[in-house]
Structure formats: structure tokens, C-alpha cells
Motif scaffolding. Sequence first.
Motif, PDB file in Angstrom:
ATOM      1  N   MET A 170       0.838  -1.209   0.000  1.00  0.00           N
ATOM      2  CA  MET A 170       0.000   0.000   0.000  1.00  0.00           C
ATOM      3  C   MET A 170       0.875   1.261   0.000  1.00  0.00           C
ATOM      4  SD  MET A 170      -2.983  -1.118  -0.299  1.00  0.00           S
ATOM      5  CE  MET A 170      -4.057   0.238   0.068  1.00  0.00           C
ATOM      6  N   LYS A 171       1.952   1.263   0.793  1.00  0.00           N
ATOM      7  CA  LYS A 171       2.849   2.416   0.815  1.00  0.00           C
ATOM      8  C   LYS A 171       3.495   2.621  -0.552  1.00  0.00           C
ATOM      9  CE  LYS A 171       4.066   2.240   5.701  1.00  0.00           C
ATOM     10  NZ  LYS A 171       5.113   1.895   6.661  1.00  0.00           N
ATOM     11  N   LYS A 172       3.889   1.535  -1.185  1.00  0.00           N
ATOM     12  CA  LYS A 172       4.517   1.622  -2.499  1.00  0.00           C
ATOM     13  C   LYS A 172       3.528   2.171  -3.522  1.00  0.00           C
ATOM     14  CE  LYS A 172       7.089  -1.046  -5.886  1.00  0.00           C
ATOM     15  NZ  LYS A 172       7.565  -2.357  -6.288  1.00  0.00           N
ATOM     16  N   ARG A 173       2.288   1.651  -3.497  1.00  0.00           N
ATOM     17  CA  ARG A 173       1.263   2.140  -4.425  1.00  0.00           C
ATOM     18  C   ARG A 173       0.977   3.618  -4.200  1.00  0.00           C
ATOM     19  NH1 ARG A 173      -3.174  -2.723  -4.501  1.00  0.00           N
ATOM     20  NH2 ARG A 173      -1.938  -4.161  -5.767  1.00  0.00           N
ATOM     21  N   LYS A 174       0.856   3.998  -2.926  1.00  0.00           N
ATOM     22  CA  LYS A 174       0.582   5.398  -2.599  1.00  0.00           C
ATOM     23  C   LYS A 174       1.715   6.282  -3.101  1.00  0.00           C
ATOM     24  CE  LYS A 174      -0.632   8.454   1.186  1.00  0.00           C
ATOM     25  NZ  LYS A 174      -0.833   8.590   2.611  1.00  0.00           N
ATOM     26  N   SER A 175       2.922   5.834  -2.887  1.00  0.00           N
ATOM     27  CA  SER A 175       4.104   6.578  -3.349  1.00  0.00           C
ATOM     28  C   SER A 175       4.102   6.692  -4.871  1.00  0.00           C
ATOM     29  CB  SER A 175       5.357   5.882  -2.839  1.00  0.00           C
ATOM     30  OG  SER A 175       6.485   6.371  -3.468  1.00  0.00           O
ATOM     31  N   GLU A 176       3.765   5.589  -5.557  1.00  0.00           N
ATOM     32  CA  GLU A 176       3.708   5.609  -7.021  1.00  0.00           C
ATOM     33  C   GLU A 176       2.608   6.534  -7.510  1.00  0.00           C
ATOM     34  OE1 GLU A 176       3.259   1.476  -7.977  1.00  0.00           O
ATOM     35  OE2 GLU A 176       5.420   1.061  -7.806  1.00  0.00           O
ATOM     36  N   SER A 180       3.020   9.864  -9.727  1.00  0.00           N
ATOM     37  CA  SER A 180       2.276  10.006 -10.979  1.00  0.00           C
ATOM     38  C   SER A 180       1.511  11.325 -10.999  1.00  0.00           C
ATOM     39  CB  SER A 180       1.326   8.828 -11.157  1.00  0.00           C
ATOM     40  OG  SER A 180       0.537   9.001 -12.309  1.00  0.00           O
ATOM     41  N   ILE A 181       0.885  11.674  -9.879  1.00  0.00           N
ATOM     42  CA  ILE A 181       0.147  12.937  -9.778  1.00  0.00           C
ATOM     43  C   ILE A 181       1.097  14.109  -9.940  1.00  0.00           C
ATOM     44  CG2 ILE A 181      -1.142  14.410  -8.160  1.00  0.00           C
ATOM     45  CD1 ILE A 181      -2.454  11.820  -7.103  1.00  0.00           C
ATOM     46  N   HIS A 187       3.537  18.252 -15.912  1.00  0.00           N
ATOM     47  CA  HIS A 187       3.222  18.245 -17.342  1.00  0.00           C
ATOM     48  C   HIS A 187       2.178  19.311 -17.664  1.00  0.00           C
ATOM     49  CE1 HIS A 187       2.699  16.766 -21.366  1.00  0.00           C
ATOM     50  NE2 HIS A 187       1.396  16.591 -21.167  1.00  0.00           N
ATOM     51  N   LEU A 188       1.180  19.414 -16.790  1.00  0.00           N
ATOM     52  CA  LEU A 188       0.121  20.417 -17.016  1.00  0.00           C
ATOM     53  C   LEU A 188       0.676  21.829 -16.869  1.00  0.00           C
ATOM     54  CD1 LEU A 188      -2.936  18.813 -15.191  1.00  0.00           C
ATOM     55  CD2 LEU A 188      -2.617  19.089 -17.651  1.00  0.00           C
ATOM     56  N   GLN A 189       1.664  22.028 -16.012  1.00  0.00           N
ATOM     57  CA  GLN A 189       2.246  23.349 -15.837  1.00  0.00           C
ATOM     58  C   GLN A 189       3.055  23.765 -17.061  1.00  0.00           C
ATOM     59  OE1 GLN A 189       4.553  23.053 -12.243  1.00  0.00           O
ATOM     60  NE2 GLN A 189       2.809  23.567 -10.923  1.00  0.00           N
ATOM     61  N   THR A 190       3.609  22.789 -17.766  1.00  0.00           N
ATOM     62  CA  THR A 190       4.414  23.112 -18.926  1.00  0.00           C
ATOM     63  C   THR A 190       3.534  23.412 -20.147  1.00  0.00           C
ATOM     64  OG1 THR A 190       4.649  20.782 -19.496  1.00  0.00           O
ATOM     65  CG2 THR A 190       6.408  21.818 -18.187  1.00  0.00           C
ATOM     66  N   ILE A 191       2.279  23.065 -20.113  1.00  0.00           N
ATOM     67  CA  ILE A 191       1.391  23.271 -21.265  1.00  0.00           C
ATOM     68  C   ILE A 191       0.851  24.662 -21.282  1.00  0.00           C
ATOM     69  CG2 ILE A 191      -0.720  22.566 -22.354  1.00  0.00           C
ATOM     70  CD1 ILE A 191      -0.326  19.833 -21.328  1.00  0.00           C
TER      71      ILE A 191
END
Length: 191
Positions: A170-176, A180-181, A187-191
Motif C-alpha cells: 500500500m505504501k509503495k502504491r501510494k508513493s507511485e 504520478s500525480i 506536465h500540465l504546468q508546462t502546457i
Amino acid sequence: MGDDGVKALAVGLVDNKSLMKLVFDPNTSDITATGWSAFSRLLCDISSINSTHRSNHTLQVIGEDCEDLTSTPHDISYYLKMNKSNRQVARCKVLLNHRDLDIGAFFIYDLKLLPAAVTWFRAAEDCSFLLLQSFREFGIRELSTYFKFVQGNAALVADAQRDYMLSSIMKKRKSEEEASIMKRAKHLQTI
């Protein structure tokens, strides 16, 4: 004094925490093996682990007050020397007289007691020289006790392991997910 006097003394000294010397002449005191047995039980009652732990660890002399204890039985001399030499004497007597520590009664405490068992054995390491055991033999007894503890609590250990693994996943998934977020946000800031 005789055997009856010794038995009365032994009963009276069960909870003794201050008397260190009980001096008399064993050769003229009319004590037989029965009387010496009462002193032996006083110093180390091996009927159970609790009885051994509650034995008298204060007395350092019974009979002759000298180094040559030829008229004192060997087991009593040995326990008296233990009483003199080690602050962990109760643990040492337990380990000396109870080769296989039955920890079944402690299973009701689940895994909460395991750290206490580890601490108990660490404090008892001073006993290995009194027990005439190598550190290796002492370690084997220690590991055997831990194994019995884990074996007796197998379901709890398995549950704890499963919970640990799930928590790690769960910690690994949360970290991933957080990574990702963050990546999408950049990415959205660069657009």
C-alpha cells in the motif's frame, strides 16, 4: 539443630531478602541428607520455573563460614557460590535447572511478550559461565525458546507478516500514485 530445626529454618527463610549468613558447625548439628535437602530446596526449588525464580538468592553462607565447604553438600555449595557471584542469579538458576523453557503459558499474551523474552535472555547472557555452557549452546537455547514462541503463535505471526506485506504494498502504491500525480501536475504546468 537436627533435621526438624533445619526444615523450620528453611520455611522461615523462604522470603528472606536480608540474611546473608547462617553460620553453624555442620559436623555437630546432627543434620542428615533430609535436612540438607530442605536447604537445597530453599536455595533452588526446581519444582517449577516460578518456584526456582522465587527461591532464596540472598543467602551466601550456610554452615561453615569459610572457603573450604567440605561438610556442605555440593549442590548447596554451588548455589551459595551462585548467590555470591551474580546479580542475575535467579535467571541463572532457572536456566541451570530448566533446560527446556515451557513458554506455553505465555501464549495468552500473543506477540506482546516476545520483546520481554528477548530482553530476559540478553540479561541472562552473564549466566553462561555459571552454567558451564558456551555462548553457542546458550544461543541455541535462546533461539529454541523463540522458535517455540513463534510456533505457538503461528497464526499471529502469519497475520503480522501478511499485514506487513500489505502495508508495504500500500505504501509503495501510494508513493507511485503521488509520483504520478506530481508528474501530471508538472506536465500540465508546462502546457
